[in-house]
Structures are given as C-alpha cells and as structure tokens.
Scaffold this motif. Sequence first.
Motif, PDB file in Angstrom:
ATOM      1  N   ALA A 125       0.835  -1.210   0.000  1.00  0.00           N
ATOM      2  CA  ALA A 125       0.000   0.000   0.000  1.00  0.00           C
ATOM      3  C   ALA A 125       0.862   1.250   0.000  1.00  0.00           C
ATOM      4  O   ALA A 125       0.604   2.217  -0.736  1.00  0.00           O
ATOM      5  N   GLU A 126       1.915   1.240   0.813  1.00  0.00           N
ATOM      6  CA  GLU A 126       2.810   2.403   0.862  1.00  0.00           C
ATOM      7  C   GLU A 126       3.520   2.585  -0.477  1.00  0.00           C
ATOM      8  O   GLU A 126       3.702   3.714  -0.954  1.00  0.00           O
ATOM      9  N   LEU A 127       3.908   1.476  -1.094  1.00  0.00           N
ATOM     10  CA  LEU A 127       4.525   1.550  -2.415  1.00  0.00           C
ATOM     11  C   LEU A 127       3.557   2.149  -3.427  1.00  0.00           C
ATOM     12  O   LEU A 127       3.939   2.965  -4.279  1.00  0.00           O
ATOM     13  N   GLY A 128       2.278   1.760  -3.332  1.00  0.00           N
ATOM     14  CA  GLY A 128       1.276   2.320  -4.234  1.00  0.00           C
ATOM     15  C   GLY A 128       1.099   3.813  -4.058  1.00  0.00           C
ATOM     16  O   GLY A 128       0.948   4.562  -5.033  1.00  0.00           O
ATOM     17  N   VAL A 129       1.118   4.277  -2.809  1.00  0.00           N
ATOM     18  CA  VAL A 129       0.992   5.712  -2.537  1.00  0.00           C
ATOM     19  C   VAL A 129       2.141   6.477  -3.177  1.00  0.00           C
ATOM     20  O   VAL A 129       1.944   7.504  -3.850  1.00  0.00           O
ATOM     21  N   ILE A 130       3.370   5.979  -2.968  1.00  0.00           N
ATOM     22  CA  ILE A 130       4.524   6.673  -3.524  1.00  0.00           C
ATOM     23  C   ILE A 130       4.490   6.653  -5.043  1.00  0.00           C
ATOM     24  O   ILE A 130       4.823   7.639  -5.714  1.00  0.00           O
ATOM     25  N   ARG A 131       4.058   5.522  -5.618  1.00  0.00           N
ATOM     26  CA  ARG A 131       3.932   5.449  -7.072  1.00  0.00           C
ATOM     27  C   ARG A 131       2.908   6.465  -7.574  1.00  0.00           C
ATOM     28  O   ARG A 131       3.066   7.042  -8.643  1.00  0.00           O
ATOM     29  N   ARG A 132       1.864   6.685  -6.796  1.00  0.00           N
ATOM     30  CA  ARG A 132       0.894   7.716  -7.186  1.00  0.00           C
ATOM     31  C   ARG A 132       1.529   9.085  -7.186  1.00  0.00           C
ATOM     32  O   ARG A 132       1.302   9.893  -8.092  1.00  0.00           O
ATOM     33  N   PHE A 133       2.327   9.363  -6.165  1.00  0.00           N
ATOM     34  CA  PHE A 133       3.000  10.657  -6.118  1.00  0.00           C
ATOM     35  C   PHE A 133       3.873  10.865  -7.358  1.00  0.00           C
ATOM     36  O   PHE A 133       4.031  11.983  -7.837  1.00  0.00           O
TER      37      PHE A 133
END
Length: 920
Positions: A553-561
């Motif tokens: 989930a944290e990886l997904g957030v950063i990828r969104r950024f």
Amino acid sequence: MIAAVAAGGAVTTMLIGLVTNAVSESQWPGWLGWLQDHAWLSFAALGAAMVGLSVLLAALSESSGAPAGAPRAPLPGRDDGTQPPGAALVLRSLPRDTAAFTDRGAELDALVRSVQESQGNGTALPVHVIDGMPGVGKTTFAVHAGHVLSERFPDGQLFVNLNGHTTGRTPVQATEALASLLAATGVPTQQIPVGDDEGAVTEARAAMWRSHLSGRRALLILDNAVSYRQLEPLLPGGRDCLVLVTSRRRLAAYEEVVVSVDALPPEHAVDLFVRLSGRPSDSLDRVVIQELAAACGHLPLGISLLAARLRHHPTWSVQVLRSRLVAAGNRLGEFRAGERGVAATFELSYRDLEPGRQHFFRCLGCYPGTDLDAYSGAALAAVSPSAAQDHLDGLYDAHLIDEHPGDRYRLHDLLSDYARALADEGGTMEHTEAVHRVGTYYLAALATANRHILRSGAALQALPVGGDLLETPPLESRSAALSWLEDERANVLACIRRANGLRLHDLVIRMATAMAPFLRQAGPWDQAVGLHRTAVEAARQTGDRRALAAALAELGVIRRFMAAYPEAIAALDQAIAEYEAVGEKRGKAEALNQLGIVRYMIANNEAAAEAQTESLSLYREAGDRLGQANALADLGMVRRQSSRFDAAVEAQSEALTVYRELGDRYGEANSLRDLGIVHSLTGDYEPAARCQREALEIYRDLDDRVHQAYALNELGVVHRLTGDFGQARSMHTQAQAYYTELGERFGHANSVRHLGVLDRAEGRVTEAVALLEQALAAYRELGSRGGEAAALGELGAARAAAGEREGAAEALGQSLAILRTLGDRCGEAQVLNHYGNLLRTSGDQAEARSHHTVALRLARDVRCPLEEGRALEGVGRCDRVTEGPERAAESLREALEIFRRIGAETEADAVRTLLAAQPG
C-alpha cells in the motif's frame, strides 16, 4: 526528450493525468497533502535528500516550508519563512577548521593563486582535485582552503561526503548527491525530479543544479570521491563557483588543476608532533620524534594520534611512546587498515583507552550510519546517553573521532576500518545485536517524531520490545522533529540496509513503516520506492501478509505521487488482496481510499466513487473517524468533478463535521475550500466567499502558503464572477507570487489562466490570448487534462473576441472533447456557451441557438445557474436577430433574473443594456 520531461521535476511527474474542474480547480494532488493522502501532511520544503552522504547544514538546521501545522524556520534573505525568487541562499556548512593544519603552504598558495588569477581574469574557475593517500590530510587541507577562500564566495560554502572509500557503505550515487544539494540550497524537494530512469533523473537534477547556481559565487567541497563519473554531474555550470574535490585516486578526466597532497616533509611532521603534544620543544628528543613520524609514514593522522598519546600521559617520554608503538605494531600481524605504521598508531591509541571506552570504540565499527550523536551512540553500545557523550568526548580528545556541527561525530575512514576489524573479532552475533539496538532506538525516536507529523486521529506504530526504555532526543515540536529527521535520514536508511543484509526482516519492516510518513512528505520518492520494495521483500521472507499488504500500500501511494499510475494501481490492488486474506478491514479501507484517489486522477470517476464508497463503509465498521472523513472528502471531490453538486456538498459537509470533531484543522480547511468551489459553481457566491475566507485563515494559521494561494485563487474567481475585477486581480496576483516563490507550477498555471480570463473580461484580448496560451502550455506539460480543457475553453473565447475565428473554433472543439471524456457537464455547458457566442457573431444564428440550448439543458441538469443564465442570454440574443426583440425578451428577462439572484453583476448589466435598447 526523456531528460526534458524529467527536468520538469517532481511537481511535473506528480501531475500527469490530473483532472481539474473546467471552471474551478480541484485540490491538486501530490504534495498539497489532503488529496495526496489525508493521513499525512503536505511537505517539508527543505526535507533533505541525504542518502549515503552528509551535507552539513548548520545554517538550515530547521525545516523550512514545513507541512501544515508547523511553523517554518525562515530561510536566509527574509524573516517570514519565504525566499524571494532568485535570492542567493547563503550556506555556511563547512566543517570547522582544524588546529592540526600545518605546513601545506606551497599547496595552499598554489590553490589560492589559481583562484585569484581566474577571478581576476574573469575566466571560469577550474575544478581543483586534491588527491593523495589515505590519512595524508586531503579533507583537512580542502576544509582549511575553503575557510581561507570563503570571503571570495559569499553565496555559500557546502561540504558533501561522497563515501567513495568508506568500508561497508556504498559510494553515494550522483543522483542522490544532487537531490541533497538541491534541497540544501533551497529547492523544495517536491520540485526535485524523480523517476525510474536513473540516467534521465540524474541528467534532469544536474540541469536543475546548474541552473540553481547560475550567477552565484559558491564554494563546493566534494569529499572522498571514488571516480569522475560520480562527481561530474555535481559540477556547477557557472563560471563563478569553485569546486574542490578530494580523492584517494588520481581522477584522470577533465579536471584542470590537480593538487597532490603528499606525506609531510620530515621536519614539518616533527613540528606538527611537537605542537600537538603540548610539551615544550626543548624537552623532546627530536631524533626520537623523527623515528615516530617515520614509523607512521609522516601522515598527519598518525602523527596526531601519537602526539595525543604523549599529551594525555604526562609521565611518558617520547622513548616510552616509541617502545609502545613498536609493541603495538608487533601485535598487529597482518595490517587491516592501510599502512602498517598508521595501523600501529591506531592500536596504540586503542590500547590506551580504558575497557569501557574500548568497548564503545569497537561498537562504532558496527554502526551502519556515517555520523552519530550521544543518543544513537548510547543505543549502539547499550549505555546511557550521558555515558555515550563522555565516551564521544574522550575519543575526540584522543583524536580517534572527528567532531561535526550539531554535536555529531564521525570516524575517519581508516579508523572506521580499524574499529570494524575490532568489532568483527566479536563475531556476527555481536554485530547483529548492535545493529538491532540501533534500529530499535531509531524506532523509538521515529515514534516520537511521528506524533508531530501525523494528523489527528492517525494510528501510531507500536513501540518494539524495549523501545520504551530507550532515551530519545527531546523532540517537542514539529520543527524539531523534522530537523531531527533531516539529520538522521541517511543514518536511518543505512541502518535499514544493514539490517536487511543481516536478515533482520522484522526490523526492516518496522523501520520502513516508521519512515514512511516523513518520506511521503519529504521525498525524494524514488528513494522511498526503493525502501518500500525492500520492505515488501522482507515481508515475503517472513510470511507476514499483513506487513506485506502495508508495504505494498505504501509503495502504491509513492507510485501515485510519482504519477506512475499503472504501477500504483497494481501495488494497491495487491495490497487490497492481502488485506482481504488476513481480514484487515482498516488497512483495506486505506488501500481502497488510495486506489480511489488514483482512479480520480485518471478521470475514472465511476471506479473512484466505488472505491471511496467501499472505503467509507469499512472505515465505519472499524470506527475510524479520520478515515471516514478522508473517504467522504475524496468522494465529495469525485462527485464535484462529475458535476453532482448536491452529492458533493453532502459528502464534503459530513467530512467537515468529522474534521471539526477531531480538531483536524487541516482537513477542516480543505473541506471548506472544496465546499467553496461547489458553492461558486452553483452560483452561491456569498457562502463560496465565506468558505474560502475561513479556509484561508486556517491555512495562514498553519503557515501553509501553497494552500493559501489556492484559496486566494478561488476567492479571486468569486470576485470576478460578482463583478469586482480589481479585487479578483489582486487575489490572483498574490496567489501567483506565492506559487512563483514556492515553484508550484500547477497553481501558477491556474493563476495565469485566471488573469487571462480577467484580461478578456476587461477587453484586453491580446494580453488574454497570450496568458491563456501560456497556461495551456503549462497544463499540457504537466499532463493536466482538466486544466488543459479549462484553458482551451477560455482561449477559444479570447480568440473569438480577438477575431481569430478558426483558432477559436479549434480550441473550443478540443476543450469539449476533453470535458465530455471527463464527464464534466458544468464545464461542457460553459464551453458550449462560448461556442454559441462564436457561432452567433459569425452569423450562424441557428447553430448558435442549438449550442446554447444544449448548454441550457446541461446547466439545469447539474444546477449550474451561471451557465444557465448565459445559455438563456445566448438563446435570447439569437432569437432577437431571427425572431425579433419581443420573441427574445422572455429568455433575456429570465437570464437577468438568474444573474440578479446569484449576484453576477457584469452579466446582469449586459442583459439590462440589451433589454433597454429594445423598442417599447
């Protein structure tokens, strides 16, 4: 092309695919915080990017441009926490000069003379490469030269350790060093380019670095370089900056001046020994001193250690020192850390320490970071911070460690090698336990820091076993927490890497989770991606599916950024599946909330609303009030973007209530601002202005200048729509100034667009076309389809006013195509009205009336009274030409009534004039 895209910076990459409303902006995702992620605040504008290196920033020890809720430390140049565009950032970050510097007069004179000649002739300053063997004093010489030359470089002096020859640590990559330098010199980290193509990112950061130093006179020391390839991207492009490079290697490339620092001449080595020994010269046997100096190769490091031994033992003679040195050398056998003679001085100094201090020094060989303070030293050696400080002071007095700004210490590379060799004698278990202690300490300190970073209601990570017993720094404010995180970033990340190498997977997972809040707001995000990938692999190794879900989930957030939306969706989908497998509702709700934001950003409104609705339901089941507010707020934005204004107000109002109950002023301000946008679209200008003013005051209290600018822009829109063009221009101009200072390109484009609309309204059509074309180019570069549609629609209207009918029709057609894809019916109605006006003035009354009629239906469907009135006015004007004034009067009077009711005075005046001109 790749480099050009990357050079747009983190702001550019974050905004690809952003959807905004055609009339008023949505809340920009990424570092604006709320849309980015309601569990975290926006950003630390000077969050340092210090992986694997130490940029010593005494002048910038406080965070600037901090996220909402934190006072910002002022940057040099102003006392209000802002930095004027183009102002020089004066940094004084060199390590302190040393009293041990001696007799490098010839080398120093040559270097100073080279600089003087270049400055006197007006030619570009050459790079000066200082090379020599380990322990010869390259860094000492460079730092001393930097202090001597500092007045010639008033725009600042920076020192960067590139870790080229530091055992157990990877040399700092150019892309990491550039991120650190850019952040250190005042570039907000969210502007620093990120991406998966390391070559393109390095090139983009190098271009930004050269541009940032253009016209400035600064001095940069690049210490401990391993190759020219490592340092070449760091070289400024301007002619007025001086770069001093130190390296053990002869860097054969483009350097123009090489200063070789050799071992001291015998007589100078003896003089240095006498001065540092603290003994009268006539009381020492110079012949024996010559033997001692020769034994350690006439290297300043070894001589300093030997002299310190004599100074600390008043009863010793130089003869006693010589015998002890010989004995130490005999004990060494195969030398482990460079020249045998220098190693003997290490051994002698180490044996001279009392047992507790010997243990502390050995522990330093296990330390994964590059510098430490008393707190991390205490955890490392399992002693109290006061005892650790005593040991650090004692080792400094013994010349076994170096002191750095901020009560921090570090070992010379050779001494680090020696301490590591001593630690290795204790076996892997001792090393593993030391790293585990340090990691546990960092978890405890991060828990304290995160209390100031996380928003009200956000869950805090539980402390590890024994973490509550560790003493941590007194981080009593957000500013202190961010400052500590900036200082410790490189060390924490190094600890995670070392823990991963030692297969301490649980520690890796916990530390990555604890660092996530800071990395979300401080970046750079490509660094965060690497961290969370490590955590994902660690979780898979342990079989901990809950930890795996959180890391994904944290990886997904950063990828969104990073605007890597397919990768973000893939990671978040995996996280949702893992949370489902373990029955973790709250985690699944958070992942769904994030997935909904990504869907919103790529204009998949139906899927976004579905994700946010499911997220809201799960948050309610879990009793998570902050999560509920976040999901409601995001759902409200999706509804607004779909022109479902009543549903948007309902969701956003409920979110506002919860935020207020929680005391979350940041969430409160964001909800107020979005409600203000909806009120503006529905013609409720008085509550729209009230909401924006309340939001603006909260943002001012929170010292969030970016969001202040967004609220100012929205206030400007309300003033324009109610006919107060002067106040509107003042609002947009002030917002534009904030965006310019902060380097926020999307907001800047919004301000430019609004100013272009004002110019058209006031009859300055040439200026309007120029501004709107500028805004359109910015939106396209940023990948903002909503912004592009809005700019195209206004550009079409401006070109029509300027008589450019073909260009107007092309722009309006392109705008309609995008808006229909986005499902923005209010925006579509606005552009249809612009198109109808173009057709009407071109003589095609029937087609114009058709466009206004469709706009009227859309505006009534979504309850957008301004466009409803404009459509009625358009229908009336067409009927006036084809059917006569009497047939047109009904539509015109209905339009006038709407304009009066909502307070659109400019439109109302135009209709009044038209009705007054009719017969009778």
